[in-house]
Design an enzyme around this catalytic site. Sequence first.
Site, PDB file in Angstrom:
ATOM      1  N   GLU A 119       0.831  -1.210   0.000  1.00  0.00           N
ATOM      2  CA  GLU A 119       0.000   0.000   0.000  1.00  0.00           C
ATOM      3  C   GLU A 119       0.867   1.261   0.000  1.00  0.00           C
ATOM      4  O   GLU A 119       0.807   2.077   0.936  1.00  0.00           O
ATOM      5  CB  GLU A 119      -0.963  -0.001   1.187  1.00  0.00           C
ATOM      6  CG  GLU A 119      -2.022  -1.062   1.085  1.00  0.00           C
ATOM      7  CD  GLU A 119      -3.172  -0.870   2.076  1.00  0.00           C
ATOM      8  OE1 GLU A 119      -2.993  -0.153   3.073  1.00  0.00           O
ATOM      9  OE2 GLU A 119      -4.243  -1.445   1.855  1.00  0.00           O
ATOM     10  N   GLU A 275      -6.649  -7.772  -0.560  1.00  0.00           N
ATOM     11  CA  GLU A 275      -7.032  -7.695   0.851  1.00  0.00           C
ATOM     12  C   GLU A 275      -8.483  -7.253   0.989  1.00  0.00           C
ATOM     13  O   GLU A 275      -8.959  -6.383   0.259  1.00  0.00           O
ATOM     14  CB  GLU A 275      -6.187  -6.658   1.601  1.00  0.00           C
ATOM     15  CG  GLU A 275      -4.750  -7.020   1.763  1.00  0.00           C
ATOM     16  CD  GLU A 275      -4.013  -5.992   2.628  1.00  0.00           C
ATOM     17  OE1 GLU A 275      -4.679  -5.248   3.380  1.00  0.00           O
ATOM     18  OE2 GLU A 275      -2.787  -5.933   2.533  1.00  0.00           O
TER      19      GLU A 275
HETATM   20  C1  GLA Z   1      -4.140  -2.469   4.782  1.00  0.00           C
HETATM   21  C2  GLA Z   1      -2.758  -3.042   4.989  1.00  0.00           C
HETATM   22  C3  GLA Z   1      -2.757  -4.192   5.936  1.00  0.00           C
HETATM   23  C4  GLA Z   1      -3.649  -3.930   7.123  1.00  0.00           C
HETATM   24  C5  GLA Z   1      -5.029  -3.617   6.626  1.00  0.00           C
HETATM   25  C6  GLA Z   1      -6.008  -3.385   7.736  1.00  0.00           C
HETATM   26  O1  GLA Z   1      -4.811  -3.102   3.778  1.00  0.00           O
HETATM   27  O2  GLA Z   1      -2.176  -3.444   3.791  1.00  0.00           O
HETATM   28  O3  GLA Z   1      -1.428  -4.391   6.363  1.00  0.00           O
HETATM   29  O4  GLA Z   1      -3.142  -2.865   7.851  1.00  0.00           O
HETATM   30  O5  GLA Z   1      -4.977  -2.439   5.868  1.00  0.00           O
HETATM   31  O6  GLA Z   1      -7.296  -3.159   7.240  1.00  0.00           O
END
Ligand code: GLA
Length: 638
Positions: A119, A275
Amino acid sequence: MREAGVNLVSVGIFSWSRLEPAEGNFEFGWLDRVLDLLHKGGVDADLATATASPPPWLSHRHPEMLPVLADGVTLWPGSRQHYCPSSPVYRSAAARLVEALATHYADHPSLNMWHVGNEYGCHVPACWCDVSAQAFRDWLLHRYGSIDGLNEAWGTDFWSQRYSSWEEILPPRRTPTWPNPSQQLDFMRFSSDALLECYEVERGVLKRVTPEVPITTNFMGFFKPLDYWKWAAREDVVSHDSYPDPADERSGMRAAMAGDLMRSLGQGRPWILMEQTTHRVNWRDVNVAKAPGQMRLWSFQAVARGADGVMFFQWRQARAGAEKHHSAMVPHGPVETSPTWSDVVTLGRELARLEAVCGSRSTADVAVLFDWESWWALELPSKPSNRVRMMEQVEAYYAALFEANVLVDFAHPGDDLSGYRLLLMPNLYLVGDGAAAAVGRAVESGATLLMSFFSGIVDPAEHIRLGGYPQPFRALLGLDVVDFHPLSAGEDVALQFADGAQGRGEIWSEDIRLNGAEVLATFSGSHLDGRPAITRHRAGNGTAIYLATQPDPKTMARLLEMACASASVEASADAPSGVEAVRRTAGGKSFLFLLNHREVAVDVPISTAGVNLADGSSVHPGLVHLGSRGVAVIREGW
Ligand code: GLA
């Protein structure tokens, strides 16, 4: 994992301090055991480069790598992502780790994909430190070639900002009032590029050491700081993290919209939902849980919108650390009695039945023209109205088409638009000559265009395009905008259509002089009473419709229906309200996804026979029954 049908896991995303506990001292033993175990279990690895959270020893030794905000506040270590994107210290330490990892795991049989960083920009999208200042100057030198070029582009004669040497130039730090807008815009471009360079450093190493292994980095939907058009062009697979808020009734629409963006960023290629949460996140004020069936519904929705993989953050719910209250596939409590675990297992079984869908694509006749640079420029301060927000404008169009089950792509305005019959321009405040010409060509050769107010106002330097608003589109639209009349919060204006219909407009109104366009609706009752509000103009073989205000949702839906009809754009299926219908096709095969976003069961009319892959049942022309938040994936015909 086998029980849940897991066949790909992201591993080691935040493991730098374990993989390299001291500088240059790599410990792969523990990860070897994990990957060996995964491989024995038939699970592949989306192996992370682990560079998203530098280890304490690195910033301790090199505090100059820490990010600094516009007002000089340093972001210290102790959470994650505490690095200045332009830091040579960070970049070279990251490259060394990635080199060691890639070399060590190049031939590991479980290695299926590289997960670069994590991210990017999520917490630190930009940095204003001295290292960044120098990198910004280098970036500007490359863009403008000379200090005169920069002075011209930034309009520095205004407010006595003329620079005489590069050393004088700073990132837009905290200033008494608005920093120079062109400087701010360039800093946003630079900041997106600085993180992209971090990604590129790692990608370069990986492509050299493991040229066959695909590379991704996880996106975050419509994430403002990063120009994902540029990023996606450098990925083998687009992947996306999706965390819609179950408490917000527009979440289903927004998740679909982000999915359409992911498909579009990959030029139609299948993407991966990297995710999502099984049940609840931990980072909102109140973390409302997904309703029964919602995790399944939103997982199938991702597949409908082009995903070939559905994954979660996280496998096992943590016992310690900042995310221990974030749900996981394996919850804190016993799995035997966990509805979350049972939902995960069911989903795994169902997704396995969708093998045939993999690789199929969707074809949209409609494109929303979307440009990050224009978004950045639009939302800089000091405008006729700060109430014009990019995502609200996009959603006003998208929501109506989502409800009508008309599939939408997103396209960069400068792209080849010839494949689209209907072009939507919610707002394109900033536009370059090439992009403006591309839009004009698409309309001239037959497309229908729906364009909203305050588009085509500035060039890429954020200078007004002189010659009358909206200068590059005046001829296309057959009108001139004399001046803007923004509406304050709570204020709206009546719209009177030629056919007698009425509506309301919000946010904006403006004084239009016609120059060939016909009037579809006028403002009514305000000081613009009787003046044009919505117009239509034939341009070449196409049609350009202009909205001088933001119509209420019903009016917007009506206008889009009219535009779809004139452009011969059809819905994916004739489904009742609240049921999302999307089609993916491959060769002669076609898969119709029907997704019931409502709590109550519903019957959806279908006209072809087929098999519902979600449960293996046969379906026949007539009605398909969908339970509360139920889904069907109908393999049509064959
Ligand atoms: C993001 C991050 C993860 C985690 C999630 C929590 O997607 O990539 O590491 O912190 O948020 O929702």
